[in-house]
Enzyme design. Structure first.
Site, mmCIF file in Angstrom:
data_model
loop_
_atom_site.group_PDB
_atom_site.id
_atom_site.type_symbol
_atom_site.label_atom_id
_atom_site.label_comp_id
_atom_site.label_asym_id
_atom_site.label_seq_id
_atom_site.Cartn_x
_atom_site.Cartn_y
_atom_site.Cartn_z
ATOM 1 N N ASP A 76 0.840 -1.202 0.000
ATOM 2 C CA ASP A 76 0.000 0.000 0.000
ATOM 3 C C ASP A 76 0.878 1.257 0.000
ATOM 4 O O ASP A 76 0.608 2.224 -0.714
ATOM 5 C CB ASP A 76 -0.891 -0.061 1.246
ATOM 6 C CG ASP A 76 -1.913 1.042 1.229
ATOM 7 O OD1 ASP A 76 -2.662 1.124 0.247
ATOM 8 O OD2 ASP A 76 -1.938 1.844 2.188
ATOM 9 N N LYS A 131 1.522 4.480 -2.798
ATOM 10 C CA LYS A 131 1.503 5.917 -2.471
ATOM 11 C C LYS A 131 2.782 6.614 -2.954
ATOM 12 O O LYS A 131 2.717 7.710 -3.521
ATOM 13 C CB LYS A 131 1.326 6.112 -0.966
ATOM 14 C CG LYS A 131 -0.054 5.672 -0.481
ATOM 15 C CD LYS A 131 -0.172 5.770 1.024
ATOM 16 C CE LYS A 131 -1.518 5.249 1.489
ATOM 17 N NZ LYS A 131 -1.594 5.059 2.932
#
Ligand code: ADP
Ligand code: ASP
Ligand code: MG
Length: 833
Positions: free
Chosen positions: A694, A698
């Site tokens: 994750d 980003k």
């Protein structure tokens, strides 16, 4: 020639003309309103002339009957019966029983005449425009006769007048031209002789010098009123209709249109010529010539002032007066190298069209002189093409001019106002409002008078164009964003609540209204092309929502084609993302915390921006990184202002931040992970957080936004878990393995501690490379003293070289994420202003 003394320009006749449109005499109750308006004038001793249209819809039905009869289709008889009954019903309702029989008898005579006429058409299987004029004349003859009878029986002296005896025209059936000299004399003579009773005059109809019936064009009753008013030099001509006057735009399309208190003759002419049906275009001319004011009034709201059309229109608060439109137009394009620099081409073109009576709505010529475009009624398009090609046959044969191309499915939108010439920036406003909504302008024309700027757009964009322009020009005080929300989980619900709580503030401080028009989660969806009440959205959606079908949801958004739309995706779903391109291409802005669109392939990332730019909309995703923290915007601001990114370091996962910030002497790694899971900080399987994927997404987004063309595989992600933990089959097994590996984590921590450092799971972007690694940082590093589950992002740039620019704060949670989404929505709006 003045027939009676009251006719003097200085001392206008105190008489007025009242014209009631079809909608005012459509039903028994509306005819009642008409009667009370006339009665009130009568009681005040005001001298009045009444002109009425046919009962609403009757003219259309008469035309239809004429055509059916000509096709030998005897079903016209059914329509005839229906029309007959409608008129009889009015008599039954508004005339007392003992007076009815005479009226029925007279009406029956007229209906018999109509039936004979239609039967004749039926037999000869043909209906000419000439005969159709006679057929439609019955509409006004019937309505005005009944009106006169009702008044008379009520004790108000009224006299039915067939306007064919007063208004004389040429024999251009269907749209005859008035012979004013003869007509004025006849009108004046009639009124001089009939002064005491109220004259109830049929609108719309007239006759030739041979007494053949003609009509003044559809909507022509308004014109009848103006002809009478001018001939009699009345004080005012009142046009009574079903709306509160001339509005800023057609109220059927633009819900927020409002009444204009005053309009100049010229403005009224421009608006009606460009489609404002509220007044029939030729009406203004006779009144203008004699400076007789026209007042547009609402039969259903008689005490309201309505609109006054006169010489002196107030300029008002707005730079334009109104926005009109012509729903159906065709554009003809005449072009060719042989036109450049040659004089007389347009002269020949327009003379040829005028000779064939083709009405040209709008003309534009490119300054290169290479092409001329003209807008005409679609029914004239083929004929216009023939006329032009015939006129330029020689040039076309010699390849100097190309064959004429017709484009259909178009509309004309015109912004109108006498004030426009004193104001600059009107075109800019017009184009930016249309551009922002993805409306492609096919042609533009500005009259040299500068009372009017017209643009040709696709018909499917008409309603959107009118609403967007209306908002831009008239509602600078309050702008509306139309919002579609997909994803109604914690973030979605919180967002709606925040919008609801802030609505007053937004209206006051930002002049912004957020209008909810669509809601969906994975199960249910609800759409409205008007508004979904925000207070009761949930009950409404639960009760009226239908099974979710995203493709249908998106298609509906496209078919509504509302202006200033924002689509909010509060999901983390891949499926929703597949619709982004389609939405952007339909000029819908997107706001989302969903990272998937930005972290797919670089080509996909690029395409979204390209589409947003092309269609004049925004794609905003501040909440992709650090939830509500201003990370994306800060990066953009740095780059826009010319700074250069040297390094970005960041802790971008609240979960991992919590885990490593809590990993201190005397605490076991496994216990922290367990605590994080219990507190709901982790994904159901904490390995989804610990894998760093994750975070990788980003930093990929930040890298791309910094200008790097990276693919997901280019991000180097350290797998901090030992193999046994990765391999564990279940979450329970994973925790067992994590406990077994306690020493492994403890060793890493100890080693860092010995060097005076702490462990942090850091995403880094430097020298064109992005990575996510577990690093040991010392006390000089800004991440050293991080606590709790905060995110922290540090930008080292040319300007922030010595001490980096650091953003720190909670990087997760429904409240802050929804707030970030909310801020993006408001930002879309600021771009639109
Ligand atoms: P009538 O039967 O009274 O002659 P019309 O139907 O011919 O009425 O004209 C009135 C209608 O014109 C209104 O109901 C409205 O829908 C339409 N209209 C279009 N543009 C405008 C405008 N700018 N202002 C007011 N009405 C408009
Ligand atoms: N009845 C005619 C029409 O429908 C004239 C009018 O209403 O003004 O066109
Ligand atoms: Mg009308």
């Amino acid at each position: 020639m003045k027939i009676f003394s009251l006719h003097s320009a200085k001392n206008k006749n105190t008489m007025k003309v009242l014209k009631f449109g079809g909608t005012s005499v459509g039903t028994v109750s509306s005819i009642n309103s008409v009667i009370s308006i006339i009665t009130e004038n009568h009681n005040k001793n005001l001298s009045q002339v009444v002109v009425s249209s046919a009962l609403s819809g009757v003219t259309n039905k008469l035309i239809a009957m004429g055509k059916l009869a000509a096709e030998s289709n005897d079903s016209y008889l059914e329509t005839l019966k229906e029309i007959e009954n409608r008129h009889y019903d009015v008599v039954k309702a508004l005339i007392d029983v003992k007076s009815q029989s005479k009226v029925f008898a007279n009406l029956k005579i007229v209906f018999n005449e109509l039936e004979d006429l239609l039967h004749g058409i039926f037999l000869i299987k043909e209906v000419s425009v000439r005969t159709l004029d006679l057929v439609v004349s019955f509409g006004e003859r019937l309505s005005n006769y009944i009106l006169a009878e009702i008044l008379t029986i009520k004790g108000i002296a009224a006299n039915y007048v067939d306007a064919r005896t007063l208004i004389k025209t040429d024999n251009n059936f269907g749209n005859a031209r008035v012979n004013f000299e003869v007509s004025n004399a006849l009108i004046q003579k009639h009124f001089a002789a009939n002064y005491s009773a109220i004259q109830i005059v049929t609108g719309f109809i007239s006759s030739t010098d041979k007494n053949e019936t003609t009509t003044l064009g559809r909507g022509g009753s308004d014109y009848t009123a103006a002809i009478l008013g001018a001939a009699l030099d009345v004080e005012v001509i009142e046009i009574w209709t079903d709306v509160d006057g001339i509005l800023t735009s057609d109220p059927r399309v633009v819900k927020k249109a409002f009444t204009l208190p005053t309009v100049s003759y010229i403005e009224a002419m421009e608006m009606s010529h460009f489609g404002a049906k509220v007044i029939y275009p030729p009406t203004v001319q006779p009144a203008f010539a004699k400076s007789i004011p026209i007042r547009i009034k609402n039969t259903f709201n008689p005490s309201f002032e309505g609109t006054l059309i006169s010489n002196k229109a107030e300029s008002g608060n707005f730079i334009i007066k109104g926005i009109s439109s012509i729903g159906d137009t065709a554009l003809l394009n005449v072009q060719g190298g042989g036109m450049v620099g040659i004089t007389g081409i347009s002269g020949r073109l327009f003379s040829a069209l005028a000779r064939q009576q083709v009405n040209v709505i709008l003309i534009t010529q490119a300054s290169s002189e290479f092409s001329i475009s003209l807008a005409v009624d679609p029914s004239d398009a083929e004929r216009a093409k023939e006329v032009i090609e015939e006129e330029f046959a020689h040039e076309i044969r010699g390849n100097k001019i190309e064959p004429v191309v017709i484009e259909t499915g178009l509309s004309v939108v015109a912004v109108i106002g006498e004030n426009m010439k004193e104001n600059s920036g009107i075109s800019a406003k017009l184009f930016s409002a249309l551009g922002m909504n993805g409306v492609n302008v096919k042609a533009i024309a500005q009259g040299s008078s500068e009372y009017n700027i017209s643009v040709v757009v696709k018909k499917i964009d008409l309603s959107k164009s009118l609403n967007a322009l209306h908002e831009a020009f008239f509602l600078s005080d309050v702008k509306t964003l139309n919002l579609y929300i997909v994803g109604l989980g914690l973030i979605g619900k919180t967002l709606i609540k925040q919008i609801q709580n802030q609505s007053e503030y937004l209206a006051k401080k930002h002049s912004l209204t957020i209008n909810l028009v669509g809601l969906a989660n994975s199960k249910k969806m609800l759409l409205s092309n008007d508004s979904i009440e925000i207070e009761s959205w949930e009950e409404n959606w639960e009760k009226n929502g239908t099974e979710t079908n995203l493709a249908e949801f998106v298609n509906t958004i496209k078919s509504y084609n509302l202006p200033n739309c924002v689509f909010v995706d509060n999901t983390s779903s891949k499926e929703v993302v597949t619709h982004y391109n389609d939405l952007l291409a339909a000029s819908v802005s997107i706001v989302t915390p969903n990272k998937l669109a930005n972290s797919g392939t670089y080509a996909e990332y690029k395409q979204l921006r390209k589409l947003a730019k092309k269609h004049g909309v925004k794609f905003l995703y501040e909440t992709n990184v650090g939830a509500g923290l201003p990370v994306i915007n800060t990066l953009e601001d740095l780059l826009t202002s010319g700074d250069e990114i040297i390094r970005i370091e960041a802790i971008l996962s609240g979960t991992l931040s919590f885990i490593f910030n809590s990993f201190k002497e005397g605490v076991r790694f496994v216990d922290i992970v367990k605590e994080a899971k219990e507190k709901g900080f982790t994904e159901p399987d904490p390995r989804d957080d610990l894998s760093g994927m994750d975070v990788a997404r980003k930093i990929l987004i930040l890298a791309r936004d910094s200008g790097l063309e990276l693919e997901p595989n280019d991000i180097e992600v350290e797998n901090i878990l030992p193999k046994s933990c990765n391999d564990a089959k279940t979450v329970e097994d994973f925790f067992v393995e994590l406990e077994n590996e306690n020493q492994f984590f403890e060793n890493r921590r100890k080693q860092a501690e010995n060097e005076g450092k702490v462990l942090r799971f850091i995403a880094t972007l430097e020298n064109g490379k992005a990575s996510v690694t577990l690093r040991a940082v010392d006390a000089t590093h800004p991440f050293y003293s991080l606590s709790g589950s905060d995110n922290i992002i540090s930008f080292t740039t040319e300007r922030y070289k010595e001490r980096p620019l650091v953003i720190k704060g909670p990087g997760a949670g429904a409240e802050v994420t929804a707030a970030g989404v909310f801020a993006d929505i408001v930002k879309v709006f600021h771009y639109l202003v």
